[in-house]
Scaffold this motif. Structure first.
Motif, PDB file in Angstrom:
ATOM      1  N   PRO A  69       0.835  -1.205   0.000  1.00 35.46           N
ATOM      2  CA  PRO A  69       0.000   0.000   0.000  1.00 35.46           C
ATOM      3  C   PRO A  69       0.874   1.261   0.000  1.00 35.46           C
ATOM      4  O   PRO A  69       1.863   1.336   0.736  1.00 35.46           O
ATOM      5  N   LEU A  70       0.488   2.197  -0.827  1.00 33.96           N
ATOM      6  CA  LEU A  70       1.313   3.396  -1.022  1.00 33.96           C
ATOM      7  C   LEU A  70       0.638   4.617  -0.400  1.00 33.96           C
ATOM      8  O   LEU A  70      -0.531   4.894  -0.663  1.00 33.96           O
ATOM      9  N   TYR A  71       1.400   5.324   0.389  1.00 33.59           N
ATOM     10  CA  TYR A  71       0.912   6.484   1.146  1.00 33.59           C
ATOM     11  C   TYR A  71       1.593   7.738   0.597  1.00 33.59           C
ATOM     12  O   TYR A  71       2.819   7.807   0.553  1.00 33.59           O
ATOM     13  N   LEU A  72       0.806   8.720   0.186  1.00 37.37           N
ATOM     14  CA  LEU A  72       1.386   9.931  -0.399  1.00 37.37           C
ATOM     15  C   LEU A  72       0.810  11.182   0.229  1.00 37.37           C
ATOM     16  O   LEU A  72      -0.378  11.241   0.526  1.00 37.37           O
ATOM     17  N   LEU A  73       1.651  12.169   0.392  1.00 39.65           N
ATOM     18  CA  LEU A  73       1.165  13.492   0.765  1.00 39.65           C
ATOM     19  C   LEU A  73       1.041  14.255  -0.542  1.00 39.65           C
ATOM     20  O   LEU A  73       2.034  14.531  -1.194  1.00 39.65           O
ATOM     21  N   GLY A  74      -0.172  14.541  -0.933  1.00 38.43           N
ATOM     22  CA  GLY A  74      -0.409  15.096  -2.272  1.00 38.43           C
ATOM     23  C   GLY A  74      -0.383  13.989  -3.279  1.00 38.43           C
ATOM     24  O   GLY A  74      -1.209  13.090  -3.187  1.00 38.43           O
TER      25      GLY A  74
ATOM     26  N   TYR B 250      -3.027  27.671  -1.260  1.00 39.06           N
ATOM     27  CA  TYR B 250      -3.931  26.794  -2.029  1.00 39.06           C
ATOM     28  C   TYR B 250      -3.356  25.379  -2.138  1.00 39.06           C
ATOM     29  O   TYR B 250      -3.734  24.618  -3.020  1.00 39.06           O
ATOM     30  N   ASP B 251      -2.423  25.052  -1.269  1.00 43.00           N
ATOM     31  CA  ASP B 251      -1.742  23.768  -1.439  1.00 43.00           C
ATOM     32  C   ASP B 251      -2.662  22.566  -1.219  1.00 43.00           C
ATOM     33  O   ASP B 251      -2.343  21.464  -1.662  1.00 43.00           O
ATOM     34  N   HIS B 252      -3.792  22.762  -0.536  1.00 43.29           N
ATOM     35  CA  HIS B 252      -4.740  21.640  -0.428  1.00 43.29           C
ATOM     36  C   HIS B 252      -5.279  21.306  -1.822  1.00 43.29           C
ATOM     37  O   HIS B 252      -5.557  20.146  -2.115  1.00 43.29           O
ATOM     38  N   ILE B 253      -5.382  22.329  -2.681  1.00 41.23           N
ATOM     39  CA  ILE B 253      -5.902  22.108  -4.032  1.00 41.23           C
ATOM     40  C   ILE B 253      -4.820  21.502  -4.939  1.00 41.23           C
ATOM     41  O   ILE B 253      -5.071  20.526  -5.653  1.00 41.23           O
ATOM     42  N   THR B 254      -3.605  22.048  -4.870  1.00 43.48           N
ATOM     43  CA  THR B 254      -2.551  21.484  -5.732  1.00 43.48           C
ATOM     44  C   THR B 254      -2.255  20.034  -5.327  1.00 43.48           C
ATOM     45  O   THR B 254      -1.962  19.187  -6.163  1.00 43.48           O
ATOM     46  N   ALA B 255      -2.403  19.747  -4.018  1.00 43.96           N
ATOM     47  CA  ALA B 255      -2.189  18.368  -3.560  1.00 43.96           C
ATOM     48  C   ALA B 255      -3.330  17.460  -4.015  1.00 43.96           C
ATOM     49  O   ALA B 255      -3.111  16.296  -4.363  1.00 43.96           O
ATOM     50  N   ALA B 256      -4.543  17.991  -4.013  1.00 47.45           N
ATOM     51  CA  ALA B 256      -5.687  17.164  -4.432  1.00 47.45           C
ATOM     52  C   ALA B 256      -5.582  16.821  -5.915  1.00 47.45           C
ATOM     53  O   ALA B 256      -5.923  15.707  -6.330  1.00 47.45           O
ATOM     54  N   MET B 257      -5.084  17.788  -6.709  1.00 53.13           N
ATOM     55  CA  MET B 257      -4.901  17.487  -8.142  1.00 53.13           C
ATOM     56  C   MET B 257      -3.959  16.296  -8.300  1.00 53.13           C
ATOM     57  O   MET B 257      -4.226  15.349  -9.041  1.00 53.13           O
TER      58      MET B 257
END
Ligand code: SF4
Length: 401
Positions: free
Chosen positions: A257-262, A272-279
């Motif tokens: 299982p792979l865990y990523l921040l963003g 706006y980093d919550h948005i760039t990470a969600a992309m």
């Protein structure tokens, strides 16, 4: 026996049964995925979570969302962090990590463990750093302390070792190492001349993890030792490199299982980093990432507030769901949720739309904020495309005469 060892013996532990029920999967099938290391179910045998459903992370399961909370040395209110953890879970977080580095770390950790029923993860190394005990013993004392307290999963920076630092020195990056745990490990290596204790004494690390049935970021040797392992990947990757990077990590770790921040797809959007990470999270999820770490609007700028945490949780959940719409094994369930919303929209059924919304309160608040109550909305009012089309259909447009 650990959960993984039980699964390898063909036993379906209650956690596997619970996680399978939550996902609508056959428990025996999930047990096989746990035995193969393709799915992890974080748990610590010391921690009781009465009534809580188990959380499976990995293949054939919905993409899960972790939310980081924790004090800093500038802001160290345990109450605020507990409140943020609760708010994250209320907003739908599947797991919480306590990354505290300020004040009484043991107190914050234990309060968070009691406050939420989802799996709780930590980075034990922070304890060693704050206690100014960056020694081999300090690394392991911290790990054991967290395990004894009941933490369900830990991040251990095993990959930061003399070898990887040598490669970094030969092929420098603009920002070197940006991970807090990674930089603390670098500090240890540079000050002692010794290798990373978690890497050097990996078998000891596994023995602790096995005793408490912790999940850690270790793979082949962890699996052999019956310890569940996830892999954490990079947090800043251009959009066109995400798929290759995810697939390469999955391949190299035999589907762990792979865990990523963003990952964040650009660096120019602080605030706006919550948005760039969600992309990046959507692309990563589509390529096979299993666990997304929520990023908040305050990333790179400040310790998140409770509102930041809530915003980051929802935005990351949206990314996870968008990935699930394409994800093998869960696509149909994910699409059923979207279909439910589409039907409510087609009927101008506002209550149905609120119920289907990922954040019903927000949808309801925006709908009613001007106090204009019509069966359409203020966007097109009398020219509501849905109503006009529906009326036209009811009058028989398109039917053969
Ligand atoms: S008024 Fe326009 S935006 Fe609002 S529901 Fe109708 S079609 Fe949609």
């Amino acid at each position: 026996m650990t959960l993984m060892q039980e699964a390898k013996c063909g036993r379906v532990a209650p956690e596997i049964e619970s996680a399978a029920r939550r996902e609508g999967l056959e428990p025996e099938k999930l047990a096989r995925l746990v035995a193969a290391g393709r799915v992890v179910i974080p748990r610590n045998i010391r921690r009781e979570r009465p009534g809580a459903m188990a959380t499976g992370i990995g293949e054939m399961l919905t993409t899960k969302v972790n939310v980081n909370v924790g004090t800093s040395q500038s802001l160290d209110s345990p109450e605020n962090e507990v409140e943020k953890a609760r708010a994250a879970v209320a907003a739908g977080a599947d797991a919480v990590m306590d990354l505290s580095t300020g004040g009484d770390l043991d107190l914050v950790r234990c309060q968070i463990l009691r406050a939420v029923s989802v799996p709780v993860g930590t980075v034990p190394l922070y304890n060693a750093a704050v206690a100014k005990d960056l020694s081999s013993q300090g690394f392991f004392n911290a790990l054991e302390k967290h395990a004894k307290d009941g933490v369900d999963f830990v991040t251990v920076h095993v990959g930061v070792n003399k070898n990887s630092l040598e490669r970094l020195a030969n092929d420098p990056r603009i920002m070197g190492v940006v991970s807090r745990g990674g930089s603390l490990t670098m500090k240890y290596i540079s000050e002692t001349g010794e290798d990373n204790p978690y890497y050097k004494e990996y078998d000891y690390l596994l023995a602790i993890a096995r005793e408490y049935d912790l999940a850690g970021e270790l793979v082949k040797r962890a699996r052999e030792a019956g310890v569940q392992a996830m892999v954490e990947g990079p947090g800043h990757v251009p959009a066109d490199e995400i798929e290759t990077s995810v697939k390469a990590m999955k391949h190299l770790t035999d589907g762990a299982p792979l865990y990523l921040l963003g990952p964040l797809v650009t660096d120019i959007a602080p605030g706006y980093d919550h948005i760039t990470a969600a992309m990046g999270g959507v692309i990563a999820g589509m390529a096979g990432a299993d666990f997304l770490c929520a990023t908040t609007p305050s990333e790179h700028l400040d310790l998140p507030t409770k509102d930041d945490v809530i915003e980051g949780t929802y935005v990351t959940r949206i990314a996870a769901h968008a990935a699930d719409l394409t994800r093998p094994g869960v696509r149909d369930r994910a699409r059923a949720w979207d279909l439910q919303m589409a039907k409510a929209r087609a009927d101008l059924d506002w209550q149905g739309q609120f119920q289907s919304a990922i954040n019903p309160d927000r949808a309801r608040q925006i709908r009613h904020r001007r106090g204009v109550e019509t069966d359409t909305c203020t966007m097109c009012s009398e020219l509501c495309a849905i109503r006009l089309a529906k009326e036209a259909m009811e009058k028989g447009v398109g039917q053969k005469r």
